[in-house]
Design a protein around this motif. Structure first.
Motif, PDB file in Angstrom:
ATOM      1  N   ASN A 147      12.180 -30.888-137.619  1.00 40.45           N
ATOM      2  CA  ASN A 147      12.624 -30.959-139.001  1.00 40.45           C
ATOM      3  C   ASN A 147      13.562 -29.792-139.343  1.00 40.45           C
ATOM      4  O   ASN A 147      14.554 -29.962-140.069  1.00 40.45           O
ATOM      5  N   LYS A 148      13.268 -28.612-138.789  1.00 36.67           N
ATOM      6  CA  LYS A 148      14.147 -27.461-138.995  1.00 36.67           C
ATOM      7  C   LYS A 148      15.523 -27.724-138.380  1.00 36.67           C
ATOM      8  O   LYS A 148      16.554 -27.367-138.959  1.00 36.67           O
ATOM      9  N   TYR A 149      15.533 -28.354-137.204  1.00 37.93           N
ATOM     10  CA  TYR A 149      16.799 -28.711-136.566  1.00 37.93           C
ATOM     11  C   TYR A 149      17.540 -29.753-137.413  1.00 37.93           C
ATOM     12  O   TYR A 149      18.757 -29.657-137.600  1.00 37.93           O
ATOM     13  N   ASN A 184      17.511 -30.074-140.521  1.00 35.63           N
ATOM     14  CA  ASN A 184      18.055 -29.421-141.707  1.00 35.63           C
ATOM     15  C   ASN A 184      19.044 -28.307-141.370  1.00 35.63           C
ATOM     16  O   ASN A 184      19.459 -27.554-142.254  1.00 35.63           O
ATOM     17  N   GLU A 185      19.391 -28.196-140.081  1.00 33.00           N
ATOM     18  CA  GLU A 185      20.343 -27.190-139.600  1.00 33.00           C
ATOM     19  C   GLU A 185      19.876 -25.759-139.846  1.00 33.00           C
ATOM     20  O   GLU A 185      20.683 -24.835-140.002  1.00 33.00           O
ATOM     21  N   SER A 186      18.566 -25.554-139.837  1.00 36.04           N
ATOM     22  CA  SER A 186      18.013 -24.211-140.000  1.00 36.04           C
ATOM     23  C   SER A 186      17.891 -23.495-138.663  1.00 36.04           C
ATOM     24  O   SER A 186      17.808 -22.262-138.621  1.00 36.04           O
ATOM     25  N   ILE A 187      17.822 -24.261-137.583  1.00 40.65           N
ATOM     26  CA  ILE A 187      17.753 -23.698-136.239  1.00 40.65           C
ATOM     27  C   ILE A 187      18.667 -24.510-135.325  1.00 40.65           C
ATOM     28  O   ILE A 187      18.951 -25.676-135.598  1.00 40.65           O
TER      29      ILE A 187
END
Length: 320
Positions: free
Chosen positions: A267-269, A271-274
């Motif tokens: 989910n972080k990926y 949302n482009e957070s990681i």
């Protein structure tokens, strides 16, 4: 790999002072890649007889036809450029990709200005240079990029994945047996799923060969569709889909918290957070832990030399 990939590169990118202004462009990525590939250099503008330095040339639209035009001399070089391009591309015995100078009227890819007539200073649109357009037409399955776009990490990573996957396919072409093709298809399953799940199905049908086609036809069909699958930047949703398929191999062995953390990373990926490398490396660690040999052979983990990994980015992000 059967051998180093062979890449045609614009000569002005660090090899010769052959730009219109007599300069050379030093490019860090071109320099680094040179350690891992064999370069074939070319400067179409010099090859058609234009000097160094030379008066600028441009693409203009006249009577619905793109013309290579030199405003200061009023000379046209469309015929000469097309003639050289056909000669050069016909002379290539073996090539895996192209790395060309951006914004050039000969070599630009998607970013060459087209002017509205010989006398009009207005720019109508941007498209491929004359040399680049023929390259894209003749080699629709190869990795072809402009040097300016490769400052973007995602585009650079995609270019390398495309380049080295097509290079590995040469082994299959050399061996010319179904066993080699089946093995290649199996090892690249999740990389291809991450790039284009629809064409992955097409490739699967080609490998199944229900129509009993000969090996030459099978390999030609597979190569064309392989390049087609790798042509565009992969979408995050496709990568997440591929990683969820991989997750299914070992999810039953994970604790509730490990499962929760794995989905959190995806989910972080999303949302482009990681970056992609974070969930990819965590899932690879699980594949090692649970000794999933089929997964460990997959090229999705590392499909090009690790020495080419460079996280520096231009900051020009593309939605995917």
């Amino acid at each position: 790999m059967i051998d180093k990939p062979k890449v045609v590169v614009s000569k002005c990118l660090g090899f010769s002072k052959c730009r219109y202004n007599g300069q050379v462009i030093q490019d860090d990525f071109v320099d680094k890649l040179g350690e891992y590939v064999d370069y074939i250099t070319v400067c179409p503008e010099v090859e058609i007889g234009l000097g160094i330095p030379r008066k600028p040339i441009r693409l203009v639209l006249e009577d619905n036809e793109i013309i290579l035009f030199q405003p200061e001399t009023k000379n046209e070089y469309t015929y000469e450029m097309k003639k050289f391009t056909n000669y050069f591309l016909s002379s290539l015995k073996d090539v895996d990709g192209f790395l060309l100078k951006g914004r050039s009227p000969s070599c630009g890819i998607k970013d060459t200005k087209v002017y509205d007539g010989k006398k009009n200073p207005n720019v109508l649109r941007k498209e491929d240079g004359i040399f680049a357009k023929e390259v894209l037409k003749k080699y629709p399955y190869l990795a072809i990029e402009g040097e300016g776009r490769l400052t973007n990490f995602k585009i650079r990573e995609h270019f390398l994945a495309h380049l080295y996957t097509m290079n590995r396919f040469k082994i299959v072409e050399k061996e010319r047996i179904m066993k080699s093709l089946v093995d290649f298809h199996s090892k690249n399953k999740y990389l291809l799923m991450a790039h284009n799940p629809e064409i992955l199905k097409v490739l699967g049908r080609i490998v199944a060969n229900h129509d009993k086609l000969n090996i030459e036809t099978i390999l030609n069909n597979y190569k064309f569709n392989l390049g087609k699958a790798l042509k565009n930047l992969p979408r995050k949703t496709n990568y997440i889909n591929a990683l969820m398929h991989i997750f299914g191999y070992f999810s039953n062995g994970l604790s509730k918290e490990e499962k929760k953390f794995s989905l959190y990373l995806l989910n972080k990926y999303r949302n482009e957070s990681i970056p992609l490398s974070v969930p990819l490396n965590v899932f690879r660690a699980y594949a090692i832990k649970y000794n999933e040999n089929y997964l460990l052979k997959q090229t999705i983990w590392s499909c090009y030399p690790e020495g080419l990994i460079d996280l520096k980015d231009s900051g020009k992000n593309l939605k995917n």
